[in-house]
Motif scaffolding. Structure first.
Motif, mmCIF file in Angstrom:
data_model
loop_
_atom_site.group_PDB
_atom_site.id
_atom_site.type_symbol
_atom_site.label_atom_id
_atom_site.label_comp_id
_atom_site.label_asym_id
_atom_site.label_seq_id
_atom_site.Cartn_x
_atom_site.Cartn_y
_atom_site.Cartn_z
ATOM 1 N N MET A 1 29.081 36.195 39.598
ATOM 2 C CA MET A 1 30.324 36.765 39.055
ATOM 3 C C MET A 1 30.201 38.259 38.849
ATOM 4 O O MET A 1 29.107 38.779 38.595
ATOM 5 C CB MET A 1 30.675 36.081 37.731
ATOM 6 C CG MET A 1 31.100 34.622 37.887
ATOM 7 S SD MET A 1 31.382 33.783 36.299
ATOM 8 C CE MET A 1 32.809 34.696 35.687
ATOM 9 N N GLU A 2 31.327 38.946 38.955
ATOM 10 C CA GLU A 2 31.350 40.381 38.717
ATOM 11 C C GLU A 2 31.035 40.672 37.246
ATOM 12 O O GLU A 2 31.548 39.985 36.361
ATOM 13 C CB GLU A 2 32.715 40.970 39.063
ATOM 14 C CG GLU A 2 33.021 40.986 40.547
ATOM 15 C CD GLU A 2 32.092 41.923 41.300
ATOM 16 O OE1 GLU A 2 31.713 42.981 40.720
ATOM 17 O OE2 GLU A 2 31.742 41.607 42.446
ATOM 18 N N PRO A 3 30.209 41.668 36.968
ATOM 19 C CA PRO A 3 29.877 42.002 35.578
ATOM 20 C C PRO A 3 31.103 42.256 34.704
ATOM 21 O O PRO A 3 31.117 41.870 33.537
ATOM 22 C CB PRO A 3 29.008 43.255 35.723
ATOM 23 C CG PRO A 3 28.357 43.106 37.061
ATOM 24 C CD PRO A 3 29.405 42.458 37.914
ATOM 25 N N ALA A 4 32.130 42.874 35.260
ATOM 26 C CA ALA A 4 33.334 43.169 34.466
ATOM 27 C C ALA A 4 34.028 41.886 34.013
ATOM 28 O O ALA A 4 34.553 41.813 32.899
ATOM 29 C CB ALA A 4 34.301 44.032 35.267
ATOM 30 N N LEU A 5 34.027 40.868 34.869
ATOM 31 C CA LEU A 5 34.633 39.589 34.497
ATOM 32 C C LEU A 5 33.809 38.907 33.410
ATOM 33 O O LEU A 5 34.355 38.337 32.463
ATOM 34 C CB LEU A 5 34.750 38.687 35.722
ATOM 35 C CG LEU A 5 35.347 37.290 35.490
ATOM 36 C CD1 LEU A 5 36.723 37.394 34.842
ATOM 37 C CD2 LEU A 5 35.427 36.516 36.803
ATOM 38 N N LEU A 6 32.492 38.990 33.548
ATOM 39 C CA LEU A 6 31.629 38.440 32.503
ATOM 40 C C LEU A 6 31.821 39.188 31.187
ATOM 41 O O LEU A 6 31.783 38.591 30.108
ATOM 42 C CB LEU A 6 30.167 38.508 32.951
ATOM 43 C CG LEU A 6 29.783 37.580 34.103
ATOM 44 C CD1 LEU A 6 28.359 37.877 34.576
ATOM 45 C CD2 LEU A 6 29.908 36.115 33.690
ATOM 46 N N ASP A 7 32.033 40.496 31.285
ATOM 47 C CA ASP A 7 32.303 41.281 30.066
ATOM 48 C C ASP A 7 33.493 40.715 29.315
ATOM 49 O O ASP A 7 33.449 40.538 28.087
ATOM 50 C CB ASP A 7 32.594 42.743 30.420
ATOM 51 C CG ASP A 7 31.363 43.498 30.901
ATOM 52 O OD1 ASP A 7 30.239 43.001 30.698
ATOM 53 O OD2 ASP A 7 31.541 44.583 31.473
ATOM 54 N N SER A 8 34.583 40.425 30.028
ATOM 55 C CA SER A 8 35.796 39.954 29.363
ATOM 56 C C SER A 8 35.559 38.602 28.695
ATOM 57 O O SER A 8 36.083 38.337 27.602
ATOM 58 C CB SER A 8 36.956 39.863 30.353
ATOM 59 O OG SER A 8 36.713 38.873 31.332
ATOM 60 N N ILE A 9 34.780 37.735 29.332
ATOM 61 C CA ILE A 9 34.472 36.430 28.739
ATOM 62 C C ILE A 9 33.622 36.602 27.490
ATOM 63 O O ILE A 9 33.902 36.018 26.436
ATOM 64 C CB ILE A 9 33.750 35.531 29.763
ATOM 65 C CG1 ILE A 9 34.670 35.226 30.945
ATOM 66 C CG2 ILE A 9 33.266 34.241 29.097
ATOM 67 C CD1 ILE A 9 33.988 34.494 32.087
ATOM 68 N N LEU A 10 32.587 37.413 27.583
ATOM 69 C CA LEU A 10 31.641 37.561 26.476
ATOM 70 C C LEU A 10 32.224 38.386 25.326
ATOM 71 O O LEU A 10 31.934 38.115 24.156
ATOM 72 C CB LEU A 10 30.344 38.187 26.985
ATOM 73 C CG LEU A 10 29.581 37.348 28.015
ATOM 74 C CD1 LEU A 10 28.367 38.108 28.522
ATOM 75 C CD2 LEU A 10 29.159 36.005 27.437
#
Length: 420
Positions: free
Chosen positions: A99-108
């Motif tokens: 997954m793209e880091p930015a997408l993981l950022d939004s989840i976390l």
């Protein structure tokens, strides 16, 4: 066998006698009980945990840089889904690794709260503890909490409570896994992945498909008010607080937080209203508001208001000062918040210094045999409505109910489609 038991007994006595007397010294009354200071950091707690998918997502994301930007000692609370919760949500370790880091950022960021929340502090409150997550929506602006600011940037919230030992997040059961305290925060494992709301209250009601009669009647009464009172005195449009306001300058408040109860079409049908036309006919069959030209005040109201206004805590029925705009207190209440202990003295409006006292919560709450929340007007002879479902939105929760919440004075005595 008896010899072995005897030897064991004497060995126990020897160990007991060898203990120092100081180890059993009772703490004097009023003396501070010593406690071990927590020195481990939140990141160390996370690294040592068994939550491999959350850790993998954290390592691939930009979270470490984001959370330490405000200082390494800034406290945070991590709501950490278990591996089983991630997998059930379709987020496997393999999926996270691509997954793209930015997408993981939004989840976390949505699972990361500013400040420390722990079982003791959360369970010590009668209502939910509102936690502000690090995930923001840059297009939304709330009324400012600090007098020096015009607006506050909208941050997604997680309302935490504990019921029967189980963590509640936004009114939903989230497990009984023990939280781990750190020097700079809390790691709180949960049994589900949290999903941020994306719809306004109005959009959620419209797109659901079960609330057509409720919305249709509210729209009808807004239009009738203009005709019956000549539009001399304003009536707040029903969608106020349910939509994002248009803001051409991009720097004004464009939404607020609130809660509503919503009856489905089935509730209207069970009450004898087959369709919206029948409900409109019922409303016009009773006295309607009119403008008193001598006092220049509107007299009376709609029967349907007495049937539906308490869905919004009766703000339409609250006494107001014509010279002062009413100030409504923020009303975001999830399932676990609906207790009389928590809300019976809650001020819906702040009142004014000279003319009007605060408008106190007009509803009372209970539980049915299954533990579901029930609600009705205080002192009402009508059966209580039951909250059968909760829908989370950007503004707050919609509580779906299985009956009307009429005012206690309301009487179902008008013939509708041949029944009374």
């Amino acid at each position: 066998m008896n010899i072995h038991k005897l030897l064991t007994f004497f060995l126990f006595l020897f160990v007991l006698a060898s203990c120092r007397k100081e180890e059993f010294k009772q703490v004097a009354e009023g003396e501070t009980i010593p406690h071990e200071e927590i020195t481990i950091l939140l990141k160390e707690v996370l690294d040592a945990s068994s939550y491999t998918i959350f850790k993998a997502a954290w390592q691939r994301s930009n979270m470490e840089r984001i959370v330490t930007a405000g200082g390494k000692q800034t406290p945070h609370t991590l709501l950490v889904p278990t591996d089983e919760a991630f997998i059930a949500d379709g987020l496997t370790l393999a999926a996270v690794s691509t997954m793209e880091p930015a997408l993981l950022d939004s989840i976390l960021l949505y699972h990361t709260l500013i400040g420390t929340y722990d079982p003791r502090s959360v369970s010590g409150k009668t209502g939910s503890s509102p936690g502000i997550s690090m995930l923001k929506n840059m297009n939304l602006r709330l009324p400012a909490t600090e007098i020096a600011n015009r607006t506050d940037q909208y941050a997604y919230r997680q309302y935490l409570g504990i019921v029967d030992g189980e963590l509640m997040i936004n009114g939903a059961k989230s497990g009984k896994l023990p939280a781990v305290m750190a020097k700079n925060g809390t790691l709180w494992p949960i049994n589900k992945v949290l999903h941020r709301p994306t719809k306004t209250i109005l959009a959620a009601l419209q797109q659901d498909g079960r609330f057509g009669m409720y919305l249709g009647m509210l729209e009808t009464m807004d239009a009738d008010w203009l005709n019956d009172t000549y539009g001399v005195l304003p009536r707040a449009p029903f969608q106020n607080g349910w939509v994002v306001k248009e803001d051409y300058f991009g720097d004004n408040v464009n939404m607020d937080l609130t809660t509503i109860f919503a009856p489905t079409d089935e509730v209207f049908h069970q009450a004898g209203f087959e369709n919206l036309e029948a409900l409109q006919a019922f409303n016009r069959s009773r006295p309607v508001p009119y403008l008193d030209w001598d006092t220049y005040q509107v007299v009376g109201g709609y029967a349907a208001d007495s049937l539906l206004a308490l869905n919004r805590f009766g703000v339409l029925l609250a006494p107001t000062d014509p010279n002062v705009s009413p100030r409504y207190n923020q009303m975001v209440f999830y399932i676990n918040d609906f207790t009389n202990e928590n809300l019976s003295e809650f001020n819906v409006t702040a009142g004014t210094e000279l003319s009007f006292p605060p408008y106190v919560m007009p509803l009372e709450f209970g539980r049915d045999a299954s533990g579901r929340v029930t609600v009705k007007a205080k002192g009402s002879p009508h059966p209580a409505a039951t909250v059968v479902e909760q829908i989370n939105t950007l503004m707050g929760p919609i509580h779906v109910i299985d009956k009307f919440i009429p005012t206690k004075e309301f009487k179902f005595d008008v013939t509708v489609n041949g029944s009374r």
